[in-house]
Motif scaffolding. Structure first.
Motif, PDB file in Angstrom:
ATOM      1  N   ASN A 240     -11.468   0.825  -7.287  1.00 52.55           N
ATOM      2  CA  ASN A 240     -10.323   1.717  -7.089  1.00 52.55           C
ATOM      3  C   ASN A 240      -9.274   1.146  -6.136  1.00 52.55           C
ATOM      4  N   VAL A 241      -9.405  -0.146  -5.808  1.00 51.14           N
ATOM      5  CA  VAL A 241      -8.494  -0.766  -4.843  1.00 51.14           C
ATOM      6  C   VAL A 241      -7.811  -1.988  -5.447  1.00 51.14           C
ATOM      7  N   GLU A 242      -6.510  -2.098  -5.220  1.00 52.92           N
ATOM      8  CA  GLU A 242      -5.766  -3.297  -5.596  1.00 52.92           C
ATOM      9  C   GLU A 242      -4.959  -3.765  -4.392  1.00 52.92           C
ATOM     10  N   ILE A 243      -5.112  -5.038  -4.049  1.00 54.73           N
ATOM     11  CA  ILE A 243      -4.402  -5.634  -2.920  1.00 54.73           C
ATOM     12  C   ILE A 243      -3.499  -6.741  -3.447  1.00 54.73           C
ATOM     13  N   GLN A 244      -2.229  -6.693  -3.060  1.00 56.74           N
ATOM     14  CA  GLN A 244      -1.274  -7.703  -3.481  1.00 56.74           C
ATOM     15  C   GLN A 244      -0.613  -8.344  -2.265  1.00 56.74           C
ATOM     16  N   VAL A 245      -0.202  -9.576  -2.420  1.00 51.73           N
ATOM     17  CA  VAL A 245       0.447 -10.322  -1.341  1.00 51.73           C
ATOM     18  C   VAL A 245       1.896 -10.597  -1.721  1.00 51.73           C
ATOM     19  N   MET A 246       2.792 -10.374  -0.772  1.00 53.49           N
ATOM     20  CA  MET A 246       4.202 -10.720  -0.940  1.00 53.49           C
ATOM     21  C   MET A 246       4.440 -12.061  -0.240  1.00 53.49           C
ATOM     22  N   PRO A 247       4.649 -13.142  -1.016  1.00 51.06           N
ATOM     23  CA  PRO A 247       4.847 -14.460  -0.397  1.00 51.06           C
ATOM     24  C   PRO A 247       6.124 -14.506   0.438  1.00 51.06           C
ATOM     25  N   THR A 248       6.078 -15.245   1.516  1.00 44.88           N
ATOM     26  CA  THR A 248       7.243 -15.370   2.383  1.00 44.88           C
ATOM     27  C   THR A 248       8.420 -16.005   1.658  1.00 44.88           C
TER      28      THR A 248
ATOM     29  N   GLU B  14      -4.686  11.681   3.514  1.00 42.20           N
ATOM     30  CA  GLU B  14      -5.467  10.648   2.835  1.00 42.20           C
ATOM     31  C   GLU B  14      -6.742  11.222   2.226  1.00 42.20           C
ATOM     32  N   SER B  15      -7.323  12.218   2.892  1.00 41.34           N
ATOM     33  CA  SER B  15      -8.550  12.820   2.375  1.00 41.34           C
ATOM     34  C   SER B  15      -8.289  13.634   1.115  1.00 41.34           C
ATOM     35  N   GLU B  16      -7.043  14.051   0.897  1.00 48.56           N
ATOM     36  CA  GLU B  16      -6.690  14.847  -0.271  1.00 48.56           C
ATOM     37  C   GLU B  16      -5.989  14.012  -1.342  1.00 48.56           C
ATOM     38  N   ALA B  17      -5.832  12.725  -1.101  1.00 50.65           N
ATOM     39  CA  ALA B  17      -5.063  11.874  -2.009  1.00 50.65           C
ATOM     40  C   ALA B  17      -5.824  11.568  -3.299  1.00 50.65           C
ATOM     41  N   VAL B  18      -5.098  11.542  -4.399  1.00 51.85           N
ATOM     42  CA  VAL B  18      -5.638  11.000  -5.644  1.00 51.85           C
ATOM     43  C   VAL B  18      -5.061   9.611  -5.881  1.00 51.85           C
ATOM     44  N   GLU B  19      -3.971   9.319  -5.167  1.00 48.60           N
ATOM     45  CA  GLU B  19      -3.351   8.002  -5.274  1.00 48.60           C
ATOM     46  C   GLU B  19      -2.622   7.704  -3.969  1.00 48.60           C
ATOM     47  N   LEU B  20      -2.758   6.485  -3.488  1.00 48.85           N
ATOM     48  CA  LEU B  20      -2.086   6.077  -2.262  1.00 48.85           C
ATOM     49  C   LEU B  20      -1.554   4.668  -2.444  1.00 48.85           C
TER      50      LEU B  20
ATOM     51  N   MET C 128     -10.807   3.925  12.392  1.00 50.89           N
ATOM     52  CA  MET C 128     -12.018   3.587  11.656  1.00 50.89           C
ATOM     53  C   MET C 128     -12.532   4.780  10.843  1.00 50.89           C
ATOM     54  N   ALA C 129     -12.395   5.978  11.404  1.00 45.73           N
ATOM     55  CA  ALA C 129     -12.874   7.172  10.707  1.00 45.73           C
ATOM     56  C   ALA C 129     -12.113   7.408   9.415  1.00 45.73           C
ATOM     57  N   ARG C 130     -10.838   7.034   9.378  1.00 45.37           N
ATOM     58  CA  ARG C 130     -10.022   7.236   8.178  1.00 45.37           C
ATOM     59  C   ARG C 130     -10.491   6.389   7.001  1.00 45.37           C
ATOM     60  N   GLN C 131     -11.223   5.334   7.263  1.00 46.07           N
ATOM     61  CA  GLN C 131     -11.556   4.386   6.196  1.00 46.07           C
ATOM     62  C   GLN C 131     -12.608   4.901   5.224  1.00 46.07           C
ATOM     63  N   GLY C 132     -13.130   6.074   5.485  1.00 46.51           N
ATOM     64  CA  GLY C 132     -14.039   6.693   4.528  1.00 46.51           C
ATOM     65  C   GLY C 132     -13.373   6.994   3.206  1.00 46.51           C
ATOM     66  N   VAL C 133     -12.038   6.969   3.164  1.00 44.01           N
ATOM     67  CA  VAL C 133     -11.305   7.244   1.927  1.00 44.01           C
ATOM     68  C   VAL C 133     -11.672   6.251   0.828  1.00 44.01           C
ATOM     69  N   PHE C 134     -12.087   5.045   1.184  1.00 50.83           N
ATOM     70  CA  PHE C 134     -12.435   4.034   0.189  1.00 50.83           C
ATOM     71  C   PHE C 134     -13.650   4.450  -0.650  1.00 50.83           C
ATOM     72  N   TYR C 135     -14.534   5.224  -0.056  1.00 55.34           N
ATOM     73  CA  TYR C 135     -15.815   5.515  -0.695  1.00 55.34           C
ATOM     74  C   TYR C 135     -15.933   6.981  -1.113  1.00 55.34           C
ATOM     75  N   ARG C 136     -14.838   7.703  -1.030  1.00 53.27           N
ATOM     76  CA  ARG C 136     -14.836   9.110  -1.399  1.00 53.27           C
ATOM     77  C   ARG C 136     -14.981   9.276  -2.911  1.00 53.27           C
ATOM     78  N   LEU C 137     -15.630  10.344  -3.320  1.00 51.20           N
ATOM     79  CA  LEU C 137     -15.763  10.667  -4.743  1.00 51.20           C
ATOM     80  C   LEU C 137     -15.164  12.038  -5.010  1.00 51.20           C
ATOM     81  N   PRO C 138     -14.348  12.183  -6.062  1.00 53.25           N
ATOM     82  CA  PRO C 138     -13.889  11.121  -6.959  1.00 53.25           C
ATOM     83  C   PRO C 138     -12.994  10.128  -6.225  1.00 53.25           C
ATOM     84  N   SER C 139     -13.033   8.882  -6.663  1.00 52.30           N
ATOM     85  CA  SER C 139     -12.341   7.805  -5.964  1.00 52.30           C
ATOM     86  C   SER C 139     -10.828   7.878  -6.174  1.00 52.30           C
TER      87      SER C 139
END
Length: 283
Positions: free
Chosen positions: A203-211, A107-113, A155-166
Motif C-alpha cells: 500500500n506504499v509507493e515512494i518516489q524520488v525527485m532528482p535534483t 492520518e488514522s481516518e485516511a483512505v489515501e495520503l 513514532m506513534a503515528r507510523q502505525g498508519v502503515f499497518y492499519r487495516l483496511p490499508s
C-alpha cells in the motif's frame, strides 16, 4: 534512583496552552490523593518509585505528563488495584502536542495520503534516531523533554502503515533528503534501509525527485493531501512557521493538482527504489 528532572525520568513537560492540560491536572490530583491516603510524603513516595520528589511534585500539580510505566509503578506502590493504571488511556491521548494529535487523527481516518517534502523526509518515513536528530537541531532549541515528546508522537503515528483496511500512501522525496547526513552517516544508512523496507509494503509507493529535474511543480514547499473515509479531503502545508490544515475545497483541488504533477515529474517507484539502493551503497 533518579534524582534529576531530565527526559530520562518518566514524564514530559506540558504545553500550558494545550487543552489536554485539564486531563493531566486531574491525573495529578488523583495521584496526590492516592499518595496521601497511603501515608507517603513526596520524598518517601519518590524513593519507592525510583524518582526524585521534585518530579513527583511536578506530576501532581499537572506540570509534567507521567509515562505509562510511571502510572503502572504508582498503581503498584500505592495499592490502587488498577485504578491508577487505568488512567493510561486518557494520558496517552493527552500526551502529544495538539497539532500532532490533529494530524494523527486525520492520518488514522485516511483512505489515501499523498505527501511531498523538499528538505527532510516525511515524518511517517523517519526512523526514531533520524527524527531525534531533526528535533535536536531545531533553533531556538527544544528542551530534552520537548524532543522526547515530539519524537514519541512521531513514532506513534507510523502505525498508519499497518492499519487495516490499508490506506494508499504515496510519498515524493527530494534527492537531497537521501544525501543529507542528518544525525551522521550511520543514521542516514539506517534511514535509507528503512525507506527500502517501507517501500516494499503493497500500500506504499515512494518516489524520488532528482535534483537535476528541469520541471518541478513543488517549488512552493512541503504539501500533503489526505482523503478521508467520508469522501472529503484535507490539505496540510508547512513553511518556516508551524504547518496549517487546508479545508477550503478550491485550495485542496489546487494541492491535489500540484501533487499529481509532482508525482508525474518524479522517478517511478521502481526507478526510485534503484536510486535509494544506489544512495545506500554510496553512504
Amino acid at each position: 534512583m533518579n534524582t534529576t528532572d531530565g527526559a530520562d525520568e518518566s514524564s514530559w513537560e506540558l504545553d500550558p496552552e494545550d487543552e489536554s492540560g485539564a486531563v493531566i491536572a486531574t491525573v495529578g490530583r488523583q495521584l496526590k490523593m492516592w499518595r496521601e491516603a497511603a501515608g507517603f510524603d513526596r520524598t518517601k513516595f519518590g524513593e519507592r518509585m525510583g524518582y526524585g520528589a521534585n518530579l513527583i511534585y511536578k506530576i501532581e500539580r499537572g506540570a509534567r505528563i507521567p509515562r505509562p510505566e510511571f502510572l503502572d509503578k504508582a498503581d503498584e506502590v500505592l495499592g490502587a488495584g488498577g485504578k491508577i493504571a487505568a488512567m493510561k488511556a486518557d494520558v496517552e491521548r493527552a500526551r502529544y502536542p495538539k497539532k500532532v494529535r490533529d494530524l494523527a487523527k486525520l492520518e488514522s481516518e485516511a483512505v489515501e495520503l499523498g505527501a511531498y517534502g523538499n528538505h527532510n523526509l516525511h515524518g511517517l518515513l523517519q526512523t526514531e534516531e533520524y527524527a531525534r536528530a531533526l528535533y535536536e537541531m531545531r533553533r531556538p532549541a527544544y528542551s530534552p523533554d520537548e524532543v522526547e515528546r515530539y519524537v514519541s508522537a512521531r513514532m506513534a503515528r507510523q502505525g498508519v502503515f499497518y492499519r487495516l483496511p490499508s490506506p494508499a500512501l504515496t510519498f515524493v522525496l527530494e534527492q537531497v533528503t537521501l544525501e543529507r547526513t542528518i544525525g551522521g552517516r550511520g543514521v542516514l544508512r539506517r534511514q535509507l534501509e528503512r525507506l527500502l523496507d517501507i517501500g516494499q509494503l503493497r500500500n506504499v509507493e515512494i518516489q524520488v525527485m532528482p535534483t537535476d529535474s528541469e520541471d518541478h511543480a513543488g517549488m512552493g514547499g512541503h504539501l500533503q493531501v489526505v482523503k478521508l473515509k467520508d469522501g472529503t479531503a484535507v490539505g496540510y502545508v508547512e513553511a518556516q512557521l508551524p504547518g496549517r490544515l487546508i479545508t477550503n475545497a478550491t485550495d485542496i483541488q489546487l494541492l491535489e493538482l500540484r501533487y499529481g504533477i509532482i508525482r508525474s515529474q518524479a522517478l517511478s517507484p521502481r526507478e526510485s527504489r534503484a536510486f535509494i539502493e544506489k544512495a545506500l551503497g554510496e553512504t
